[in-house]
Motif scaffolding. Structure first.
Motif, PDB file in Angstrom:
ATOM      1  N   LEU A 153      41.856  44.035  30.934  1.00  0.00           N
ATOM      2  CA  LEU A 153      41.630  42.587  31.069  1.00  0.00           C
ATOM      3  C   LEU A 153      42.692  41.941  31.947  1.00  0.00           C
ATOM      4  O   LEU A 153      42.399  41.031  32.722  1.00  0.00           O
ATOM      5  CB  LEU A 153      41.588  41.923  29.696  1.00  0.00           C
ATOM      6  CG  LEU A 153      40.382  42.288  28.833  1.00  0.00           C
ATOM      7  CD1 LEU A 153      40.513  41.661  27.448  1.00  0.00           C
ATOM      8  CD2 LEU A 153      39.080  41.893  29.495  1.00  0.00           C
ATOM      9  N   ALA A 154      43.932  42.418  31.866  1.00  0.00           N
ATOM     10  CA  ALA A 154      45.001  41.889  32.719  1.00  0.00           C
ATOM     11  C   ALA A 154      44.700  42.179  34.188  1.00  0.00           C
ATOM     12  O   ALA A 154      44.905  41.321  35.055  1.00  0.00           O
ATOM     13  CB  ALA A 154      46.345  42.487  32.313  1.00  0.00           C
ATOM     14  N   LEU A 155      44.194  43.385  34.477  1.00  0.00           N
ATOM     15  CA  LEU A 155      43.822  43.717  35.862  1.00  0.00           C
ATOM     16  C   LEU A 155      42.686  42.835  36.363  1.00  0.00           C
ATOM     17  O   LEU A 155      42.687  42.390  37.505  1.00  0.00           O
ATOM     18  CB  LEU A 155      43.402  45.185  35.962  1.00  0.00           C
ATOM     19  CG  LEU A 155      44.493  46.238  35.849  1.00  0.00           C
ATOM     20  CD1 LEU A 155      43.873  47.622  35.794  1.00  0.00           C
ATOM     21  CD2 LEU A 155      45.464  46.137  37.007  1.00  0.00           C
ATOM     22  N   LEU A 156      41.709  42.590  35.500  1.00  0.00           N
ATOM     23  CA  LEU A 156      40.549  41.791  35.898  1.00  0.00           C
ATOM     24  C   LEU A 156      40.868  40.304  36.010  1.00  0.00           C
ATOM     25  O   LEU A 156      40.231  39.586  36.776  1.00  0.00           O
ATOM     26  CB  LEU A 156      39.404  41.999  34.905  1.00  0.00           C
ATOM     27  CG  LEU A 156      38.834  43.414  34.831  1.00  0.00           C
ATOM     28  CD1 LEU A 156      37.792  43.511  33.739  1.00  0.00           C
ATOM     29  CD2 LEU A 156      38.283  43.861  36.164  1.00  0.00           C
ATOM     30  N   PRO A 185      50.030  43.061  29.887  1.00  0.00           N
ATOM     31  CA  PRO A 185      48.914  43.220  28.944  1.00  0.00           C
ATOM     32  C   PRO A 185      49.228  42.676  27.547  1.00  0.00           C
ATOM     33  O   PRO A 185      48.329  42.237  26.842  1.00  0.00           O
ATOM     34  CB  PRO A 185      48.697  44.731  28.897  1.00  0.00           C
ATOM     35  CG  PRO A 185      49.236  45.233  30.193  1.00  0.00           C
ATOM     36  CD  PRO A 185      50.386  44.321  30.519  1.00  0.00           C
ATOM     37  N   ALA A 186      50.489  42.687  27.170  1.00  0.00           N
ATOM     38  CA  ALA A 186      50.875  42.190  25.842  1.00  0.00           C
ATOM     39  C   ALA A 186      50.613  40.695  25.701  1.00  0.00           C
ATOM     40  O   ALA A 186      50.475  40.192  24.587  1.00  0.00           O
ATOM     41  CB  ALA A 186      52.345  42.495  25.566  1.00  0.00           C
ATOM     42  N   ASP A 225      43.620  38.739  37.170  1.00  0.00           N
ATOM     43  CA  ASP A 225      44.305  38.287  38.383  1.00  0.00           C
ATOM     44  C   ASP A 225      44.600  39.500  39.247  1.00  0.00           C
ATOM     45  O   ASP A 225      45.493  40.280  38.944  1.00  0.00           O
ATOM     46  CB  ASP A 225      45.595  37.554  38.034  1.00  0.00           C
ATOM     47  CG  ASP A 225      46.208  36.847  39.227  1.00  0.00           C
ATOM     48  OD1 ASP A 225      45.955  37.265  40.382  1.00  0.00           O
ATOM     49  OD2 ASP A 225      46.947  35.878  39.013  1.00  0.00           O
ATOM     50  N   GLU A 226      43.845  39.659  40.315  1.00  0.00           N
ATOM     51  CA  GLU A 226      44.027  40.841  41.146  1.00  0.00           C
ATOM     52  C   GLU A 226      45.228  40.744  42.086  1.00  0.00           C
ATOM     53  O   GLU A 226      45.606  41.737  42.698  1.00  0.00           O
ATOM     54  CB  GLU A 226      42.760  41.164  41.921  1.00  0.00           C
ATOM     55  CG  GLU A 226      42.337  40.129  42.915  1.00  0.00           C
ATOM     56  CD  GLU A 226      41.023  40.512  43.573  1.00  0.00           C
ATOM     57  OE1 GLU A 226      41.042  41.421  44.424  1.00  0.00           O
ATOM     58  OE2 GLU A 226      40.002  39.907  43.238  1.00  0.00           O
ATOM     59  N   ALA A 279      33.842  46.197  38.601  1.00  0.00           N
ATOM     60  CA  ALA A 279      35.185  45.883  38.072  1.00  0.00           C
ATOM     61  C   ALA A 279      36.255  46.849  38.573  1.00  0.00           C
ATOM     62  O   ALA A 279      37.074  47.329  37.801  1.00  0.00           O
ATOM     63  CB  ALA A 279      35.149  45.838  36.545  1.00  0.00           C
ATOM     64  N   VAL A 280      36.258  47.117  39.866  1.00  0.00           N
ATOM     65  CA  VAL A 280      37.266  48.003  40.458  1.00  0.00           C
ATOM     66  C   VAL A 280      38.551  47.201  40.656  1.00  0.00           C
ATOM     67  O   VAL A 280      38.549  46.179  41.342  1.00  0.00           O
ATOM     68  CB  VAL A 280      36.799  48.577  41.809  1.00  0.00           C
ATOM     69  CG1 VAL A 280      37.862  49.475  42.416  1.00  0.00           C
ATOM     70  CG2 VAL A 280      35.481  49.308  41.658  1.00  0.00           C
ATOM     71  N   ARG A 281      39.627  47.687  40.077  1.00  0.00           N
ATOM     72  CA  ARG A 281      40.917  47.029  40.245  1.00  0.00           C
ATOM     73  C   ARG A 281      42.034  48.052  40.254  1.00  0.00           C
ATOM     74  O   ARG A 281      41.985  49.054  39.546  1.00  0.00           O
ATOM     75  CB  ARG A 281      41.216  46.046  39.109  1.00  0.00           C
ATOM     76  CG  ARG A 281      40.298  44.848  39.016  1.00  0.00           C
ATOM     77  CD  ARG A 281      40.503  43.884  40.191  1.00  0.00           C
ATOM     78  NE  ARG A 281      39.756  42.670  40.005  1.00  0.00           N
ATOM     79  CZ  ARG A 281      38.469  42.511  40.252  1.00  0.00           C
ATOM     80  NH1 ARG A 281      37.750  43.521  40.693  1.00  0.00           N
ATOM     81  NH2 ARG A 281      37.867  41.348  40.059  1.00  0.00           N
TER      82      ARG A 281
END
Length: 153
Positions: free
Chosen positions: A15-18, A27-28, A20-21, A87-89
């Protein structure tokens, strides 16, 4: 690098990657809502869907990249399945190291191993750097994509 199916513990990092690219988010501090839990559970339980991650180590490693593969049966192409990539990040601080190319290579290998005859994706028109990346990997702009947002009841 380890390429594997994502587990629930990877969800905050994905979710962190998605979210803000262009920046690396912790992630915490990423909120995982009930809707995310439901969506992940649906992907995890569906034999035609996989959320895949590239990590720096086997055990709880840092998630460096992710993508979702959906396998679509079809009558065209001799009845072969096709793989849809979404959802490639890749983490913003790790771009330019070949991780994205490796992630896509491994996804294509996985799809080929399943018997898919084609791998396809869409990309937002504003993501011109991503378009150059996909073209370098051999993807062709063969179709024009359309989307229709649906209002929730």
């Amino acid at each position: 690098m380890i390429f594997r199916v994502a587990t629930r513990r990877d969800l905050p990092a994905v979710l962190a990657l998605l979210a803000d690219e262009d920046r690396v988010l912790d992630p915490a501090t990423t909120a995982v809502g009930e809707e995310h839990e439901r969506a992940f559970a649906a992907i995890e339980s569906d034999v035609r869907n996989e959320m895949l991650v590239l990590t720096d180590s086997e055990d709880c490693g840092i998630v460096l990249g992710c993508l979702q593969l959906t396998y679509i049966p079809g009558l065209g192409q001799g009845g072969q399945e096709r793989a849809l990539v979404e959802a490639v990040r890749v983490r913003a601080d790790r771009r330019g190291e070949g991780l994205g190319a490796e992630l896509m290579r491994l996804a294509a290998e996985r799809a080929r191993g399943r018997g898919c005859g084609l791998i396809q994706l869409t990309s937002n028109k504003r993501r011109t750097a991503a378009h150059r990346f996909y073209e370098r990997l051999g993807f062709a702009r063969s179709h024009e994509g359309f989307k229709l947002p649906l209002e929730r009841p």
